[in-house]
Design a protein around this motif. Structure first.
Motif, PDB file in Angstrom:
ATOM      1  N   ALA A   1       0.835  -1.195   0.000  1.00 22.68           N
ATOM      2  CA  ALA A   1       0.000   0.000   0.000  1.00 22.68           C
ATOM      3  C   ALA A   1       0.869   1.242   0.000  1.00 22.68           C
ATOM      4  O   ALA A   1       1.909   1.307   0.648  1.00 22.68           O
ATOM      5  N   ASP A   2       0.452   2.222  -0.735  1.00 26.65           N
ATOM      6  CA  ASP A   2       1.154   3.499  -0.779  1.00 26.65           C
ATOM      7  C   ASP A   2       0.821   4.277   0.495  1.00 26.65           C
ATOM      8  O   ASP A   2      -0.328   4.607   0.737  1.00 26.65           O
ATOM      9  N   PRO A   3       1.792   4.569   1.327  1.00 23.53           N
ATOM     10  CA  PRO A   3       1.503   5.245   2.581  1.00 23.53           C
ATOM     11  C   PRO A   3       0.887   6.628   2.382  1.00 23.53           C
ATOM     12  O   PRO A   3       0.265   7.159   3.275  1.00 23.53           O
ATOM     13  N   CYS A   4       1.088   7.205   1.211  1.00 27.10           N
ATOM     14  CA  CYS A   4       0.516   8.531   0.963  1.00 27.10           C
ATOM     15  C   CYS A   4      -0.930   8.450   0.502  1.00 27.10           C
ATOM     16  O   CYS A   4      -1.640   9.449   0.506  1.00 27.10           O
ATOM     17  N   ALA A   5      -1.359   7.255   0.048  1.00 33.53           N
ATOM     18  CA  ALA A   5      -2.721   7.129  -0.458  1.00 33.53           C
ATOM     19  C   ALA A   5      -3.631   6.659   0.675  1.00 33.53           C
ATOM     20  O   ALA A   5      -3.989   5.501   0.763  1.00 33.53           O
ATOM     21  N   LEU A   6      -4.000   7.572   1.547  1.00 33.51           N
ATOM     22  CA  LEU A   6      -4.767   7.221   2.733  1.00 33.51           C
ATOM     23  C   LEU A   6      -6.217   6.930   2.427  1.00 33.51           C
ATOM     24  O   LEU A   6      -6.885   6.223   3.171  1.00 33.51           O
ATOM     25  N   HIS A   7      -6.730   7.493   1.341  1.00 31.64           N
ATOM     26  CA  HIS A   7      -8.155   7.387   1.075  1.00 31.64           C
ATOM     27  C   HIS A   7      -8.445   6.677  -0.234  1.00 31.64           C
ATOM     28  O   HIS A   7      -9.438   6.955  -0.894  1.00 31.64           O
ATOM     29  N   ALA A   8      -7.580   5.736  -0.660  1.00 29.99           N
ATOM     30  CA  ALA A   8      -7.818   5.008  -1.894  1.00 29.99           C
ATOM     31  C   ALA A   8      -7.053   3.688  -1.886  1.00 29.99           C
ATOM     32  O   ALA A   8      -6.009   3.575  -1.254  1.00 29.99           O
ATOM     33  N   THR A   9      -7.613   2.691  -2.540  1.00 34.48           N
ATOM     34  CA  THR A   9      -6.926   1.429  -2.763  1.00 34.48           C
ATOM     35  C   THR A   9      -6.809   1.229  -4.272  1.00 34.48           C
ATOM     36  O   THR A   9      -7.652   1.701  -5.033  1.00 34.48           O
ATOM     37  N   HIS A  10      -5.758   0.515  -4.697  1.00 35.48           N
ATOM     38  CA  HIS A  10      -5.482   0.357  -6.116  1.00 35.48           C
ATOM     39  C   HIS A  10      -5.453  -1.121  -6.489  1.00 35.48           C
ATOM     40  O   HIS A  10      -5.000  -1.953  -5.711  1.00 35.48           O
ATOM     41  N   GLU A  11      -5.965  -1.434  -7.686  1.00 31.24           N
ATOM     42  CA  GLU A  11      -5.866  -2.786  -8.206  1.00 31.24           C
ATOM     43  C   GLU A  11      -5.618  -2.729  -9.708  1.00 31.24           C
ATOM     44  O   GLU A  11      -6.025  -1.788 -10.396  1.00 31.24           O
ATOM     45  N   LEU A  12      -4.915  -3.745 -10.207  1.00 31.78           N
ATOM     46  CA  LEU A  12      -4.587  -3.847 -11.625  1.00 31.78           C
ATOM     47  C   LEU A  12      -5.458  -4.938 -12.239  1.00 31.78           C
ATOM     48  O   LEU A  12      -5.504  -6.058 -11.732  1.00 31.78           O
ATOM     49  N   ARG A  13      -6.136  -4.589 -13.337  1.00 31.74           N
ATOM     50  CA  ARG A  13      -6.958  -5.565 -14.046  1.00 31.74           C
ATOM     51  C   ARG A  13      -6.337  -5.825 -15.419  1.00 31.74           C
ATOM     52  O   ARG A  13      -6.044  -4.903 -16.160  1.00 31.74           O
ATOM     53  N   ILE A  14      -6.144  -7.107 -15.724  1.00 33.32           N
ATOM     54  CA  ILE A  14      -5.534  -7.515 -16.986  1.00 33.32           C
ATOM     55  C   ILE A  14      -6.557  -8.341 -17.746  1.00 33.32           C
ATOM     56  O   ILE A  14      -7.109  -9.309 -17.214  1.00 33.32           O
ATOM     57  N   ARG A  15      -6.809  -7.965 -19.001  1.00 37.09           N
ATOM     58  CA  ARG A  15      -7.811  -8.683 -19.799  1.00 37.09           C
ATOM     59  C   ARG A  15      -7.280  -8.902 -21.219  1.00 37.09           C
ATOM     60  O   ARG A  15      -6.415  -8.185 -21.690  1.00 37.09           O
ATOM     61  N   PHE A  16      -7.829  -9.918 -21.862  1.00 38.32           N
ATOM     62  CA  PHE A  16      -7.495 -10.200 -23.248  1.00 38.32           C
ATOM     63  C   PHE A  16      -8.285  -9.281 -24.179  1.00 38.32           C
ATOM     64  O   PHE A  16      -9.411  -8.876 -23.883  1.00 38.32           O
ATOM     65  N   SER A  17      -7.688  -8.980 -25.311  1.00 39.50           N
ATOM     66  CA  SER A  17      -8.378  -8.244 -26.361  1.00 39.50           C
ATOM     67  C   SER A  17      -7.700  -8.593 -27.681  1.00 39.50           C
ATOM     68  O   SER A  17      -6.792  -9.422 -27.727  1.00 39.50           O
ATOM     69  N   ARG A  18      -8.177  -7.953 -28.756  1.00 42.20           N
ATOM     70  CA  ARG A  18      -7.565  -8.180 -30.062  1.00 42.20           C
ATOM     71  C   ARG A  18      -7.420  -6.848 -30.784  1.00 42.20           C
ATOM     72  O   ARG A  18      -8.317  -6.004 -30.718  1.00 42.20           O
ATOM     73  N   GLY A  19      -6.285  -6.622 -31.426  1.00 36.63           N
ATOM     74  CA  GLY A  19      -6.061  -5.383 -32.142  1.00 36.63           C
ATOM     75  C   GLY A  19      -7.096  -5.182 -33.235  1.00 36.63           C
ATOM     76  O   GLY A  19      -7.359  -6.091 -34.024  1.00 36.63           O
ATOM     77  N   GLU A  20      -7.695  -3.994 -33.284  1.00 38.84           N
ATOM     78  CA  GLU A  20      -8.764  -3.746 -34.239  1.00 38.84           C
ATOM     79  C   GLU A  20      -8.271  -3.848 -35.673  1.00 38.84           C
ATOM     80  O   GLU A  20      -8.960  -4.375 -36.540  1.00 38.84           O
ATOM     81  N   ARG A  21      -7.095  -3.337 -35.941  1.00 41.06           N
ATOM     82  CA  ARG A  21      -6.576  -3.363 -37.308  1.00 41.06           C
ATOM     83  C   ARG A  21      -5.632  -4.523 -37.551  1.00 41.06           C
ATOM     84  O   ARG A  21      -5.627  -5.138 -38.614  1.00 41.06           O
TER      85      ARG A  21
END
Length: 323
Positions: free
Chosen positions: A211-231
């Motif tokens: 946890a970031d000690p400076c971020a007292l009022h927020a939590t962070h999460e990373l979301r990783i998902r599959f996709s496909r290049g449009e072109r």
């Protein structure tokens, strides 16, 4: 012995002469390519409705719809317009060569065909197509956190933003492999499904390791998902950081402590005993206890340490909001 290409590129051969199809199919199969065939332009266009080859070998002269018209229609299909097309032709006049390029051809080979030359030209066109695909993906993803995968799910390119987030959420990850082990495991478990329908794969959610000690009022999460290049059609990983706001703690004033209760709590937060507080504030220890009972009820706590921690936390938050 047949040596299979690791990428197993798919080549569509369009020719109305069975002998040409047989020679080319055998040569390409030995070179490690997967071969599809069509004997006229219309059947070639029908095949493009359910499969997208990596390259098309197209006979220029065929009965019915010739190769030039077939190529023009291929270029008009959004899902097939990017496929490299190599014309196979016995027409060597300049006007025919120029026409082939005008309708969207990428290269041409002269009949009678030399299989080694055809294979060399195919390899060159596939390399160029791969570079163009990478450039298109880079252009589309430049402002985002994106990782491009090969057919085996291995990373072959990534944006700097993606690398920064991986370093933040996986601080102990090794330089090799390029992706953290939990991400590689998730990819391996869903790669087959992602190849069919990337959006059907549930996202991998990773909460910040520290946890970031400076971020007292927020939590962070990373979301990783599959996709496909449009072109480009490349299989991608899209990374998004989600910030969840945590409601700020209410100020001490909201607990409606009396001035005397505030005094008692202040000294309690400084580690003073009941007798110390009584001496400092000029009251009996019994009165201090009585004040503490009221304080516990108003704060919703049951112990001295809990009350002291709450008071210190509110004081810290208040001092930060002033800075």
């Amino acid at each position: 012995m047949t040596i299979r290409s690791p990428e197993q590129h798919v080549i569509l051969i369009v020719d109305d002469v069975p002998e040409n199809l047989a020679v080319l199919s055998d040569a390409l199969d030995d070179a490690g390519y997967m071969v599809l065939v069509a004997t006229d332009g219309r059947s070639a266009l029908e095949r493009l409705g359910y499969v997208t080859p990596h390259l098309i070998l197209l006979d220029a002269v065929m009965p019915g719809m010739d190769g030039f018209e077939t190529c023009r229609r291929i270029r008009a299909q959004p899902g097939a317009s990017h496929i490299p097309v190599i014309f196979m032709t016995g027409l060597t006049e300049t006007e025919h060569v120029v026409r082939g390029f005008e309708v969207g051809g990428n290269d041409y080979v002269i009949k009678p065909l030399q299989p080694r030359e055809v294979i060399a030209r195919i390899a060159a066109q596939l390399r160029s197509a791969s570079q163009i695909s990478m450039a298109n993906t880079a252009s589309d993803a430049s402002a985002h956190a994106v990782i491009v995968l090969d057919r085996q799910g291995r990373p072959i390119w990534q944006t700097s933003k993606a690398l920064a987030w991986l370093d933040s959420y996986f601080p102990q990850r090794d330089a090799l492999p390029a992706l953290p082990l939990p991400v590689l495991t998730w990819i391996a478990g869903h790669l087959d499904q992602a190849a069919l329908d990337p959006l059907a794969v549930p996202a991998l959610v990773v909460r910040q390791a520290q946890a970031d000690p400076c971020a007292l009022h927020a939590t962070h999460e990373l979301r990783i998902r599959f996709s496909r290049g449009e072109r480009s059609g490349d299989l991608l990983l899209i990374l998004d950081e989600i910030v969840h706001a945590v409601p700020s703690a209410p100020p001490m004033a909201s607990f409606q402590l009396t001035p005397r209760e505030n005094d008692v709590l202040t000294w309690l937060a400084k580690g003073k005993t009941n007798r110390d507080i009584a001496d400092i504030l000029g009251m009996s220890p019994r009165t201090v206890n009585k004040h503490l009972e009221h304080i516990f009820v108003k704060l919703g706590v049951e112990t001295r340490s809990a009350a002291a921690a709450l008071a210190v936390g509110r004081q810290h938050a208040a001092s930060e909001s002033v800075q």
